[in-house]
Design an enzyme around this catalytic site. Structure first.
Site, mmCIF file in Angstrom:
data_model
loop_
_atom_site.group_PDB
_atom_site.id
_atom_site.type_symbol
_atom_site.label_atom_id
_atom_site.label_comp_id
_atom_site.label_asym_id
_atom_site.label_seq_id
_atom_site.Cartn_x
_atom_site.Cartn_y
_atom_site.Cartn_z
ATOM 1 C CG HIS A 329 -1.994 0.935 1.237
ATOM 2 N ND1 HIS A 329 -3.189 1.072 0.624
ATOM 3 C CD2 HIS A 329 -2.040 2.215 1.709
ATOM 4 C CE1 HIS A 329 -3.827 1.924 0.716
ATOM 5 N NE2 HIS A 329 -3.179 3.074 1.429
ATOM 6 C CB ALA A 330 1.130 4.001 -2.229
ATOM 7 C CG HIS A 359 -2.047 11.045 -3.130
ATOM 8 N ND1 HIS A 359 -3.090 11.664 -2.610
ATOM 9 C CD2 HIS A 359 -1.572 10.311 -1.945
ATOM 10 C CE1 HIS A 359 -3.457 11.654 -1.416
ATOM 11 N NE2 HIS A 359 -2.350 10.630 -0.943
ATOM 12 C CD GLU A 360 1.465 8.097 -1.284
ATOM 13 O OE1 GLU A 360 1.840 8.426 -0.417
ATOM 14 O OE2 GLU A 360 0.112 7.293 -1.428
ATOM 15 C CG HIS A 363 1.363 12.474 1.761
ATOM 16 N ND1 HIS A 363 0.570 13.316 2.409
ATOM 17 C CD2 HIS A 363 0.791 11.496 1.208
ATOM 18 C CE1 HIS A 363 -0.707 12.755 2.416
ATOM 19 N NE2 HIS A 363 -0.464 11.505 1.630
ATOM 20 C CD GLU A 387 -4.017 11.783 2.793
ATOM 21 O OE1 GLU A 387 -3.808 11.348 1.812
ATOM 22 O OE2 GLU A 387 -3.209 11.263 3.983
ATOM 23 C CG HIS A 487 -9.711 4.236 6.880
ATOM 24 N ND1 HIS A 487 -9.881 3.508 5.783
ATOM 25 C CD2 HIS A 487 -8.734 5.073 6.536
ATOM 26 C CE1 HIS A 487 -9.046 3.904 4.781
ATOM 27 N NE2 HIS A 487 -8.422 4.729 5.315
ATOM 28 N NE ARG A 496 -6.852 11.607 8.518
ATOM 29 C CZ ARG A 496 -5.949 10.687 9.268
ATOM 30 N NH1 ARG A 496 -4.862 10.325 8.690
ATOM 31 N NH2 ARG A 496 -5.959 10.886 10.456
ATOM 32 C CE1 TYR A 497 -7.252 9.441 3.240
ATOM 33 C CE2 TYR A 497 -8.490 8.613 5.075
ATOM 34 C CZ TYR A 497 -7.291 8.729 4.349
ATOM 35 O OH TYR A 497 -6.300 7.921 4.904
HETATM 36 ZN ZN LIG Z 1 -2.228 10.274 1.310
#
Ligand SMILES: [Zn+2]
Length: 588
Positions: A329-330, A359-360, A363, A387, A487, A496-497
């Protein structure tokens, strides 16, 4: 009487002053930095070499870091009556709010709640169901079936099967709620949900109202998308899909009905093929995993951000190893909270992973932007911001940008935009009600408003109310369907999402304006625009040092989250959906 009591209290209370507070905070930051770095190193090893020992060592480090977090949260409450400068007061507040799980001070209960947390997550991780022929399916199998099958019977089996993994969690979860609430109350919160809502620089109840307001802004667009998709699914599956009721949850391409991209082929408009396929392009150019990451890094560099440090390339995981188990999982890491940034991802050469890399890296660039802040401020303005950043950049992966990369020769004309927009709406708009309802359910569970004999009934009421979906097989309190979503057993807050989904469009709209884009928002790319990069960096650098409203203001000139940016971005699609839906039922 009152005076006498106060006198005694004053005599007994240790005298605490500003200088004590400064020393307390300095020590706290030093300890937390050290413990968090050690925990991150152990966690990195665990995720990259899954063995019995690496799990044990990582658990020990995590427990130490959590115990110190609880100790400091309680320590910070001792300064509640001391008048402090704003930055110190903010740090005290963050110490008290930093926990997702507050363990009760009773040692046995503390051990019990930590054990329950680990075992709930473990039960989910091991979750699988087996069919009559004893063939068993885990979450990846289920995901694949839901994404690719259009066989109603097979979809129903996969959906129903996956929801058999969670009833066994129910009793543990009930006890977990009880104990974690007890811990939250010791820290002065009404319950765990109130503790989570307190992290947003406004009174917890106001934050809940703020979410309702945002949802009302986007609900008309969701309802239009829902109506169109229901009609197309009815064309495909017949009476299994009602003309004007909720959509059966197993027909949306995803076991949680949270991302509908996989049914794009069933709902795609005629003549909307943009004439290219990102996956095919990447493969034909023989792009490798490293190349995928370089595309992402190059985008940030085009905005004026410095290249990633050498150690990023030396220490990251980009390719799934053949000889050991890893958590694929990334995720993006910030091991030492300064420069030791890493990406852990089993990169496939696909369009989807092209977006995930951006996306990553969002961060990672955020993490580096705030690394000059004091330790307690090295985080995003609120958890939705973290995010949202990489996704904001990914919104700039437009056909025009692909031309700049040399991936396609010329932009498809605007008539193809509807297909691209619909595809994105199936991901981002379909997700919104789901992103909202997980914590709507959980907050009410924590507060007791949803009693345990109504866990599942309330879950499906919310699914109906927000998403307009219905379970495809009979449900009852014998099930625990919320537990079939990672989750919930893993105790990860979910709002948060939802926030990230809103914020990324708001950021994109502002950055596009700064970059001087005059085209419709869906055609704007900020690639190569240094001024947009500078403004973005100004917000990122602030980290968590100021209330998120100020960080938002620094980029957008707005102090409120604003879902009208989503409406703007999808305006051409809204118009098209209105035409398609003419004379057809909307709503459920
Ligand atoms: Zn993320």
């Amino acid at each position: 009487m009152m005076g006498g009591m106060r006198w005694i209290a004053l005599l007994m209370a240790p005298a605490l002053f500003g200088q004590d507070a400064r020393k307390f905070l300095d020590d706290a930051e030093k300890n937390l930095l050290r413990l968090s770095t050690e925990a991150a190193q152990a966690d990195w090893i665990r995720a990259n070499f899954i063995t019995y020992d690496s799990e044990m060592l990582s658990a020990v480090e995590d427990e130490r870091a959590i115990a110190e977090g609880v100790r400091l949260a309680k320590g910070a409450t001792k300064f509640d009556r001391v008048k402090l400068p704003p930055d110190m007061a903010r740090k005290m507040m963050l110490l008290k709010l930093g926990l997702t799980l507050a363990a009760p001070s009773n040692a046995e209960e503390s051990a019990e709640v930590t054990r329950l947390a680990a075992s709930l997550e473990g039960t989910y991780g091991k979750g699988k169901y087996c069919d009559e022929s004893k063939k068993c399916f885990d979450v990846e199998d289920v995901t694949r079936i839901m994404a690719n099958s259009t066989d109603q019977k097979e979809l129903l089996e996969a959906w129903t099967g996956w929801h058999t993994i969670s009833p066994v969690m129910r009793n543990d979860f009930v006890r977990f709620v009880e104990l974690s609430n007890k811990g939250a109350r010791e820290l002065g919160f009404k319950d765990t949900g109130a503790m989570w809502r307190a992290k947003y620089d406004m009174p917890p109840d106001d934050f809940a109202k703020e979410l309702d307001r945002l949802w009302e802004q986007v609900r008309p667009l969701y309802n239009s998308l829902h109506a169109y998709v229901r009609w197309k699914l009815r064309e495909k599956y017949g009476d299994a899909v009602p003309a004007n009721g909720p959509i059966p949850a197993h027909l949306l391409g995803n076991v949680w009905s949270q991302d509908w991209t996989n049914i794009y082929k069933l709902v795609a408009p005629a003549n909307a093929d943009p004439g290219y396929d990102l996956t095919e392009i990447l493969k034909s150019r023989k792009t490798d995993a490293l190349g995928m990451v370089h595309y992402g890094e190059n985008f940030f560099q085009s905005l004026g951000f410095a290249p990633l440090p050498r150690t990023f390339w030396e220490r990251s995981l980009f390719v799934k190893p053949r000889d050991r188990d890893v958590v694929c999982h990334a995720s993006a890491w910030d091991i030492d909270f300064v420069e030791d940034l890493r990406l852990k991802m089993c990169i496939d050469i696909t369009g989807e992973d092209f977006y995930t890399v951006h996306h990553e890296l969002g961060h990672n660039f955020y993490q580096r932007a705030y690394d000059k802040q004091p330790y307690l401020f090295r985080d995003s303005a609120n958890d939705g911001f973290h995010e949202a950043i990489g996704d904001t950049i990914a919104l700039s992966i437009t056909p025009a940008y692909l031309v700049k990369l040399g991936f396609i020769v010329k932009e498809p004309d605007a008539s193809k935009d509807i297909g691209l927009l619909l595809n994105k709406a199936l991901e981002k708009i379909a997700f919104l009600p789901f992103g909202l309802l997980i914590d709507q359910w959980r907050w009410k569970v924590f507060s007791g408003e949803i009693p345990l004999e109504k866990y599942n009934e309330a879950w499906w009421q919310l699914r109906l109310k927000y998403q307009g979906i219905a379970p495809p097989s009979a449900r009852s309190e014998a099930f625990f369907d919320a537990g079939a979503k990672y989750h919930v057993p893993a105790n990860v807050p979910y709002t948060r999402y939802f926030l990230a989904d809103i914020l990324q469009f708001q950021f994109h709209r502002s950055l596009s304006q700064i970059a001087g884009c005059k085209e419709p928002l869906n055609r704007c790319s900020i690639y190569g625009n240094q001024e947009a990069g500078r403004r973005l960096n100004t917000m990122l650098e602030m980290g968590l040092s100021k209330p998120w409203q100020e960080a938002l203001y620094s980029l957008t000139g707005q102090k409120q989250m604003d879902a009208t940016a989503i409406r703007d971005y999808f305006a051409p699609l809204q118009k098209w959906l209105d035409e398609q839906n003419r004379g057809k039922p909307v709503g459920w």
